[in-house]
Design a protein around this motif. Structure first.
Motif, PDB file in Angstrom:
ATOM      1  N   UNK A 193       1.048  -1.114   0.101  1.00 20.89           N
ATOM      2  CA  UNK A 193      -0.067   0.049  -0.031  1.00 20.89           C
ATOM      3  C   UNK A 193       0.869   1.143   0.051  1.00 20.89           C
ATOM      4  N   UNK A 194       1.931   1.141   0.729  1.00 16.73           N
ATOM      5  CA  UNK A 194       2.877   2.470   0.659  1.00 16.73           C
ATOM      6  C   UNK A 194       3.444   2.816  -0.471  1.00 16.73           C
ATOM      7  N   UNK A 195       3.896   1.425  -1.133  1.00 11.82           N
ATOM      8  CA  UNK A 195       4.471   1.714  -2.641  1.00 11.82           C
ATOM      9  C   UNK A 195       3.505   2.102  -3.617  1.00 11.82           C
ATOM     10  N   UNK A 196       2.189   1.819  -3.417  1.00 11.86           N
ATOM     11  CA  UNK A 196       1.141   2.332  -4.388  1.00 11.86           C
ATOM     12  C   UNK A 196       1.130   3.964  -4.193  1.00 11.86           C
ATOM     13  N   UNK A 197       0.893   3.974  -2.791  1.00 11.58           N
ATOM     14  CA  UNK A 197       0.817   5.790  -2.566  1.00 11.58           C
ATOM     15  C   UNK A 197       1.769   6.348  -2.930  1.00 11.58           C
ATOM     16  N   UNK A 198       3.068   5.865  -2.769  1.00 10.26           N
ATOM     17  CA  UNK A 198       4.328   6.597  -3.082  1.00 10.26           C
ATOM     18  C   UNK A 198       4.012   6.937  -4.873  1.00 10.26           C
ATOM     19  N   UNK A 199       3.438   5.977  -5.553  1.00 10.46           N
ATOM     20  CA  UNK A 199       3.276   6.144  -7.019  1.00 10.46           C
ATOM     21  C   UNK A 199       2.611   7.252  -7.306  1.00 10.46           C
ATOM     22  N   UNK A 200       1.491   7.715  -6.327  1.00 10.55           N
ATOM     23  CA  UNK A 200       0.312   8.776  -6.415  1.00 10.55           C
ATOM     24  C   UNK A 200       1.449  10.132  -6.527  1.00 10.55           C
ATOM     25  N   UNK A 201       2.217  10.068  -5.797  1.00  8.95           N
ATOM     26  CA  UNK A 201       2.847  11.491  -5.614  1.00  8.95           C
ATOM     27  C   UNK A 201       3.670  12.063  -6.498  1.00  8.95           C
ATOM     28  N   UNK A 202       3.220  13.091  -7.026  1.00 10.74           N
ATOM     29  CA  UNK A 202       4.101  13.870  -8.007  1.00 10.74           C
ATOM     30  C   UNK A 202       5.698  13.970  -7.497  1.00 10.74           C
ATOM     31  N   UNK A 203       6.442  13.804  -8.532  1.00  9.46           N
ATOM     32  CA  UNK A 203       8.079  14.019  -8.051  1.00  9.46           C
ATOM     33  C   UNK A 203       8.511  15.276  -8.415  1.00  9.46           C
TER      34      UNK A 203
END
Length: 203
Positions: A193-203
Motif C-alpha cells: 500500500x505504501x508503494x502504491x501511494x508513493x506512485x501517486x505523489x508527483x515527484x
C-alpha cells in the motif's frame, strides 16, 4: 424502569453475540432464529421483540463494525495541522490495516460478509454494503482531487483511478488474508500500500 431497560439491553447484546458466533460458524443462511435464541439463552419471542427478522439482526451487527470511515472533515482538520492529503490517506489506510489485524470481531464480521450470498431476504444487507462502498469511493476520490489541486498527484493518475486502485488493493489484501486463514502478515499488505501511494505523489 431503569432495570427493565438494562435487562432489555443485556438481552439485545446476548442475541447479537450469539448471532455473530452462529453466523460465523454455520453461515447466515444456515442459522435459524430459534437456534440463535437458544444460544443466547432467550426465547424466540424475545428475539422477535428486538429484531423483526434475520436481516435486521445482521444489519445491526454490520453497523456496529463497519469499515473505518475516512471523511472530508478529518482531512480538513489534518490540513490545518499541515498534513497533506496523500499523507493523510496513507495514515488512515495503515490505521485500518492495524485495526483489522487486532480486532477479532471485525475479522469475524468481514469473514461472514465474504462467505454470504446476499440474495432473497438478505438483499437489504447487500444494499447497505454497496452504499458504504460507494460512499467511501466518493470520499477517496474527493481526497485525491484535493491532492491534485495542490499539485501533489502525479499526472499518470486521475483522482478516481487513484481512489479505485487504493480501494482494490486494500480490499483484495484484506479479503485474501481473511479467506486464506491469515497465512501472511498484514504488514506485507501495508508495504504494498505504501508503494502504491508513493506512485501517486508527483515527484
Amino acid at each position: 424502569m431503569r432495570r427493565t431497560k438494562a435487562e432489555a439491553a443485556e438481552t439485545r447484546a446476548a442475541i447479537l453475540a450469539a448471532a455473530e458466533q452462529m453466523f460465523f460458524e454455520k453461515g447466515v443462511s444456515n442459522s435459524r432464529l430459534e437456534d440463535i435464541a437458544t444460544a443466547a439463552g432467550v426465547t424466540r419471542g424475545a428475539v422477535h421483540w428486538h429484531f423483526a427478522n434475520k436481516t435486521d439482526l445482521f444489519l445491526e451487527l454490520y453497523s456496529a463494525v463497519q469499515l473505518p470511515r475516512i471523511n472530508m472533515l478529518d482531512l480538513e482538520q489534518a490540513n490545518e495541522k499541515g498534513c497533506d492529503p496523500l499523507a493523510f490517506i496513507e495514515a488512515a489506510a495503515l490505521n485500518w490495516l492495524d485495526l483489522l489485524s487486532k480486532d477479532q470481531q471485525r475479522q469475524r464480521m468481514l469473514t461472514i460478509l465474504l462467505r454470504t450470498n446476499f440474495t432473497g431476504e438478505l438483499e437489504r444487507v447487500q444494499v447497505a454494503v454497496d452504499a458504504l462502498d460507494a460512499e467511501q469511493t466518493q470520499t477517496l476520490t474527493e481526497m485525491f482531487e484535493k491532492a491534485a489541486s495542490l499539485k501533489l498527484l502525479d499526472q499518470q493518475w486521475s483522482a478516481r483511478s487513484a481512489a479505485l486502485a487504493l480501494k482494490w488493493l486494500m480490499k483484495g489484501a484484506c479479503w485474501e488474508w481473511l479467506l486464506t486463514g491469515q497465512k501472511y502478515e498484514l504488514a506485507e499488505a501495508a508495504l504494498g500500500m505504501k508503494t502504491l501511494i508513493a506512485s501517486f505523489r508527483k515527484l
